[in-house]
Design an enzyme around this catalytic site. Structure first.
Site, short mmCIF file in Angstrom:
data_model
loop_
_atom_site.label_atom_id
_atom_site.label_comp_id
_atom_site.label_asym_id
_atom_site.label_seq_id
_atom_site.Cartn_x
_atom_site.Cartn_y
_atom_site.Cartn_z
N SER A 130 0.80 -1.23 0.00
CA SER A 130 0.00 0.00 0.00
C SER A 130 0.83 1.28 0.00
O SER A 130 0.34 2.31 -0.42
CB SER A 130 -0.98 0.00 1.17
OG SER A 130 -0.30 -0.17 2.38
N HIS A 141 -5.56 -3.19 -2.95
CA HIS A 141 -5.22 -2.25 -4.02
C HIS A 141 -5.18 -2.88 -5.41
O HIS A 141 -4.91 -2.18 -6.39
CB HIS A 141 -3.89 -1.56 -3.71
CG HIS A 141 -3.89 -0.84 -2.42
ND1 HIS A 141 -4.47 0.40 -2.25
CD2 HIS A 141 -3.46 -1.20 -1.19
CE1 HIS A 141 -4.36 0.77 -1.00
NE2 HIS A 141 -3.75 -0.18 -0.32
N LYS A 144 -12.21 0.82 -1.83
CA LYS A 144 -11.19 1.39 -2.71
C LYS A 144 -11.73 1.41 -4.13
O LYS A 144 -12.68 2.14 -4.40
CB LYS A 144 -9.88 0.64 -2.48
CG LYS A 144 -9.36 1.02 -1.07
CD LYS A 144 -8.19 0.28 -0.54
CE LYS A 144 -7.86 0.87 0.83
NZ LYS A 144 -7.04 0.01 1.66
C1 LIG Z 1 -7.07 -0.15 3.14
C2 LIG Z 1 -6.41 -1.43 3.47
C3 LIG Z 1 -6.94 -2.30 4.42
C4 LIG Z 1 -8.09 -1.90 5.31
O1 LIG Z 1 -9.27 -1.86 4.62
P1 LIG Z 1 -10.46 -0.97 5.22
O2 LIG Z 1 -11.67 -1.48 4.54
O3 LIG Z 1 -10.13 0.43 4.90
O4 LIG Z 1 -10.47 -1.23 6.70
C5 LIG Z 1 -6.36 -3.53 4.58
N1 LIG Z 1 -5.27 -3.88 3.87
C6 LIG Z 1 -4.70 -3.06 2.98
C7 LIG Z 1 -3.49 -3.51 2.22
C8 LIG Z 1 -5.24 -1.80 2.76
O5 LIG Z 1 -4.68 -0.96 1.90
#
Ligand SMILES: *Cc1c(COP(=O)(O)O)cnc(C)c1O
Length: 390
Positions: free
Chosen positions: A178, A206, A237
């Site tokens: 990330s 992602h 996302k």
């Molecule tokens: C954003 C993210 C999460 C958490 O997801 P949410 O739905 O925002 O709690 C978990 N793992 C990764 C790699 C992320 O980028």
């Protein structure tokens, strides 16, 4: 004063340039946003396909509210599981091509739920050092032996797998890291999992919607399939909504439903969100043009910044929507972000402990909603800020 013992820590954060501040958004999440009454172009969101504010998702959420109301009112196992959730789980399983899927309220909770449901003191978990905080917290909470390997270091991972004698082994990685934007070597990880009888948890937060045919994610990107894979992706996302899901083998998913505490002991996501996400996944699946626009933006950015940046700044070699520009020093990174903001361009400065010491960076995230002009504005502002600083 009862909380004065906490002040030293806050003062130290401020002194190290690590105190964080929020900006308040006065518009929808989008490429163009209003912050403090001013228009900005934003490169801060994980809304990679521009669906967070899409009219079809808004309409689906409104129709969902009309049918189901606002609150789910209960957990999934206690009559909080609506037809909209049920349909979405089936849609997601079909979309990613796995036997079954289970919705969680957030990605953070999905990761905590999976690792703690599958592992205990008799087990071991093997984790990349650059994994997301939610995976690290999940590993700690599970009480399993927590073995971390250097980023993408398959040889170190294999020696840890060989040396560890336990009941169950689980390898966990971000499929797309990330803060670095690079893609995990999934085929090689899967080969190791097979050779050492481990399970493989892929956090595709992602990659889902962005990578692979029809945006099916990292498994499609590498064309890998295996019953050992536990596939997790978030819905807040690229899918433009909120929540997360885990997909895989039927016995695995039934175990999560019975055992994952972050599934059992929490209120279900509002069904109206399941309606909106369902529309988001539909648009993702048919979103070849969106992915093309995103990829053109990525290429334009890389091209414009190559050889135009000051000594010491490094655009990491990512092919994904996450394009990190490493600046190094915490204050310098914040300073550049402020210079950009003064020109109406928002890019978050990411500092330790989110990234390793000495690698503070601007985390540029691109979206299909950005135009060529938006990307040009960003690159011009970065090059100008670089000249001012060096
Ligand atoms: C954003 C993210 C999460 C958490 O997801 P949410 O739905 O925002 O709690 C978990 N793992 C990764 C790699 C992320 O980028």
């Amino acid at each position: 004063m009862p909380f004065s013992v906490l002040q030293d820590d806050l003062t130290a954060l401020e002194a190290k340039g690590l105190r964080r501040r929020r900006r308040t958004l006065d518009s929808a999440q989008s490429a163009q946003v209003v912050v403090d009454g001013k228009n900005h172009i934003a490169f801060c969101s994980n809304d990679y396909l521009g669906l967070a504010n899409h009219p079809a998702l808004i309409a689906a959420a409104q129709a969902g509210a009309a049918t189901y109301g606002v609150g789910a009112g209960a957990s999934h196992l206690v009559l909080g599981h609506a037809r909209a959730h049920e349909n979405l789980e089936q849609q997601l399983a079909t979309f990613v091509g796995l036997p079954r899927a289970l919705l969680f309220s957030t990605g953070y909770m999905a990761n905590l739920g999976v690792v703690t449901a599958l592992l205990g003191r008799e087990d071991a978990v093997f984790a990349d050092r650059l994994n997301h905080a939610s995976l690290n917290d999940a590993c700690l909470l599970s009480r399993a032996q927590f073995k971390r390997f250097a980023h993408n270091d398959l040889a170190q991972l294999e020696s840890l797998l060989i040396a560890t004698k336990v009941r169950r082994k689980l390898i966990v990685v971000d499929a797309v890291f990330s803060m670095d934007g690079d893609i995990a070597p999934v085929p090689e990880l899967l080969a190791l999992a097979e050779r050492h009888d481990a399970w493989l948890l892929l956090d595709d937060a992602h990659g889902f919607g962005v990578l692979g045919a029809n945006g099916r994610g990292v498994r499609a990107h590498f064309n890998v399939q295996s019953p050992r894979i536990i596939y997790m992706a978030t819905l807040g996302k690229a899918a433009g909504g909120f929540g997360a899901f885990v997909a895989g083998d039927g016995t695995l998913i039934e175990t999560l439903m019975q055992r994952a505490r972050t599934y059992i002991y929490t209120t279900a996501m509002p069904p109206l969100l399941a309606c909106a996400v369902s529309k988001g996944v539909e648009l993702m699946a048919s979103g070849a043009l969106l992915r093309k626009q995103l990829n053109e933006n990525i290429i334009q950015l890389k091209h414009a910044l190559t050889s135009n940046l000051p000594e010491g700044w490094q655009l990491l070699p990512s092919i994904t929507a996450i394009q990190p520009l490493v600046i190094g020093d915490n204050r310098a990174a914040t300073n550049v972000a402020e210079k950009l903001a003064a020109r109406g361009v928002l890019v978050p400065a990411i500092r330790p402990p989110t990234v390793p010491q000495g690698t503070a960076r601007l985390r540029i995230s691109l979206s299909a909603a950005h135009t060529q002009d938006d990307v040009r504005m960003l690159c011009d502002a970065l090059i100008a800020a670089g000249r001012e600083i060096s």
